[in-house]
Structure formats: structure tokens, C-alpha cells
Design an enzyme around this catalytic site. Sequence first.
Site, PDB file in Angstrom:
ATOM      1  N   ASP A  67       1.553 -28.403   9.291  1.00  0.00           N
ATOM      2  CA  ASP A  67       0.593 -27.516   9.952  1.00  0.00           C
ATOM      3  C   ASP A  67       1.306 -26.645  10.989  1.00  0.00           C
ATOM      4  O   ASP A  67       2.497 -26.854  11.283  1.00  0.00           O
ATOM      5  CB  ASP A  67      -0.533 -28.332  10.614  1.00  0.00           C
ATOM      6  CG  ASP A  67      -0.021 -29.420  11.554  1.00  0.00           C
ATOM      7  OD1 ASP A  67       1.199 -29.509  11.795  1.00  0.00           O
ATOM      8  OD2 ASP A  67      -0.842 -30.198  12.055  1.00  0.00           O
ATOM      9  N   ASN A 136      -9.122 -36.943  18.187  1.00  0.00           N
ATOM     10  CA  ASN A 136     -10.427 -36.780  17.543  1.00  0.00           C
ATOM     11  C   ASN A 136     -10.397 -37.257  16.085  1.00  0.00           C
ATOM     12  O   ASN A 136     -11.319 -36.987  15.321  1.00  0.00           O
ATOM     13  CB  ASN A 136     -10.854 -35.313  17.600  1.00  0.00           C
ATOM     14  CG  ASN A 136      -9.854 -34.391  16.903  1.00  0.00           C
ATOM     15  OD1 ASN A 136      -8.845 -34.860  16.387  1.00  0.00           O
ATOM     16  ND2 ASN A 136     -10.129 -33.107  16.895  1.00  0.00           N
ATOM     17  N   HIS A 138      -8.214 -36.293  13.801  1.00  0.00           N
ATOM     18  CA  HIS A 138      -7.736 -35.312  12.821  1.00  0.00           C
ATOM     19  C   HIS A 138      -6.418 -35.757  12.176  1.00  0.00           C
ATOM     20  O   HIS A 138      -5.671 -36.556  12.726  1.00  0.00           O
ATOM     21  CB  HIS A 138      -7.654 -33.895  13.428  1.00  0.00           C
ATOM     22  CG  HIS A 138      -6.522 -33.647  14.364  1.00  0.00           C
ATOM     23  ND1 HIS A 138      -6.458 -32.529  15.154  1.00  0.00           N
ATOM     24  CD2 HIS A 138      -5.378 -34.346  14.645  1.00  0.00           C
ATOM     25  CE1 HIS A 138      -5.330 -32.561  15.850  1.00  0.00           C
ATOM     26  NE2 HIS A 138      -4.669 -33.651  15.568  1.00  0.00           N
ATOM     27  N   GLU A 143      -9.686 -30.883  11.098  1.00  0.00           N
ATOM     28  CA  GLU A 143     -10.524 -31.295  12.217  1.00  0.00           C
ATOM     29  C   GLU A 143     -11.775 -32.025  11.716  1.00  0.00           C
ATOM     30  O   GLU A 143     -12.113 -31.953  10.530  1.00  0.00           O
ATOM     31  CB  GLU A 143     -10.923 -30.049  13.017  1.00  0.00           C
ATOM     32  CG  GLU A 143      -9.734 -29.247  13.557  1.00  0.00           C
ATOM     33  CD  GLU A 143      -9.034 -29.906  14.743  1.00  0.00           C
ATOM     34  OE1 GLU A 143      -8.977 -31.150  14.815  1.00  0.00           O
ATOM     35  OE2 GLU A 143      -8.535 -29.171  15.612  1.00  0.00           O
TER      36      GLU A 143
HETATM   37  P1  PGA Z   1       0.716 -36.733  18.886  1.00  0.00           P
HETATM   38  O1  PGA Z   1      -0.227 -35.830  17.955  1.00  0.00           O
HETATM   39  O2  PGA Z   1       1.693 -37.377  17.985  1.00  0.00           O
HETATM   40  O3  PGA Z   1       1.366 -35.754  19.835  1.00  0.00           O
HETATM   41  O4  PGA Z   1      -0.185 -37.717  19.566  1.00  0.00           O
HETATM   42  C1  PGA Z   1      -0.863 -36.392  16.853  1.00  0.00           C
HETATM   43  C2  PGA Z   1      -1.818 -35.416  16.229  1.00  0.00           C
HETATM   44  O5  PGA Z   1      -2.490 -34.667  16.951  1.00  0.00           O
HETATM   45  O6  PGA Z   1      -1.945 -35.430  15.010  1.00  0.00           O
END
Ligand code: PGA
Length: 244
Positions: A67, A136, A138, A143
Site C-alpha cells: 500500500d 481499527n 485494517h 479500512e
Molecule cells: P504499525 O502499523 O505496524 O505501525 O502498527 C500497522 C498497520 O497500520 O497496518
Amino acid sequence: MNIAIEQNYQKLSDKITNEVLDIVKQKPEAVLCFPSGDTPLGLFNNLVSLQRNKKIDLSGCSFVGLDEWVGMDENDEGSCKYTLYRKLFIPCGIEKEKIHFFDAKAADLRLECERIDSIISALGGIDLMILGIGMNGHLGLNEPGTDAKLLSHVVSLDMVTRHVGQKYFHDPVRLESGITLGLGHIMQSRRVIAMVSGNHKSTIVKEVAEGEISNRVPASLLRNHPNASLCLDREAAMQILKNQ
Ligand code: PGA
């Protein structure tokens, strides 16, 4: 979906490193997809030292970007490309032709999605997809509420992601949209490992592992995947361990 709980972040990173090692040994031309974010940094460190010590050979693998924040590229500190290039691709000496990442600055992002979808099919699909899980729930930038069948697409970011995403940048930035592989890609990947660390994620981990399976918590859909694992450190597992 199987759940594995490791004692700490290093052990979690080591476990996933071993899976990458096994897959690359079995299939030196494997198609791999890694997330950016904070969670995979220990895994990247391990892979870089294995590659430097010739204990793994990633040179035959193809890498698909998961992404990106729309409007950013590898020169933007905090972008997904920035992290992956600096922490993994450059130190491992991966050739540019082996890296297939969204151009989130492309004039036509819809075409960019089609380009990446065609590359993934031409490569024969993804052998191993490693994912983080957002606060959240995701996966990538899929999302809450995302259609589970979608392939690559452009998204309007959830408020949680806009807020939490600030941690990757020195100065506040406007994060409005993203471009991401879809839940369809994730469900079609031959092996999926979601990696989660820290007690700030323990509430969402409980929902993912024990709540309703629904696209309202995209990571819960991994429970319908035939070959997915949720790999946690003890802190991330805290709330599921409480009931045992
Ligand atoms: P993080 O992000 O590894 O920085 O916690 C994870 C994500 O948002 O998929």
C-alpha cells in the site's frame, strides 16, 4: 486461522523470519509481499543480516508493495516505499526490476491499480503475504467496511488511520487517501501471516480473534483464509490470554 503467541517482539520477528526462510528455500522465485509500519522492522533487520551473511538469497524473489499514501513516493519520509526501500530492499541489494510498488503519484490511479493487479496475476499470485494490523483492524489500507472481494483500489482513509499514521512523519501531514492491494489479494495469497506487537493492539486483536467475522474489522476475515496465521507477542495477546 491459527494463532501463535511468542514471548516478546524479538521472538515474534524471529518466528516470522523462519517462515520467510522456509518459503524462499522451497521456492527461490517466491512472490513476497511485506507491509511497512513499525511492526515488521525486526523482521526486516533479521532478513538484512541473513542476506548479508548469505543465509538467505532473496535475489530470485519478486516483491509486491502492499500500500501507499496517495501523493507520496520513496523520497517522502514516512511513506511505505521509504520504509521498505531503506529498511529492506536497498540493504538487501534487491534489483529494481524485482520490486513492484504502486506509484501513488500517478496521474491515473485507477490505471495504476490495474497495472499492479496485472503484475500480480502475471507473477502467478502471491506466495507469502505478511501483514500488520491497524488500530481499527485494517489490513494494508483496507479500512473497516471495505468490500472483501476488491483487488487494488484507492481508498478514502478512516479517521483512525489519518490520526495514527502521523507517527511515521516528523511534521503533521494531511493523510486523506491511500492506494492498496485489496482484501481479494489477501484472501487469494497462498500463505498469510498477520504480525501484531504491543498492548496498544490487544483490544483489536481480541476483536480480530474472537469477535464477529466481518469486513467491519477487516483482519477478522483472515479467519476464513485456509492458510493464515495471527502471530502475536504476549503484550498483543494480553486480552485473549485473560480468558484462558
Ligand atoms: P504499525 O502499523 O505496524 O505501525 O502498527 C500497522 C498497520 O497500520 O497496518
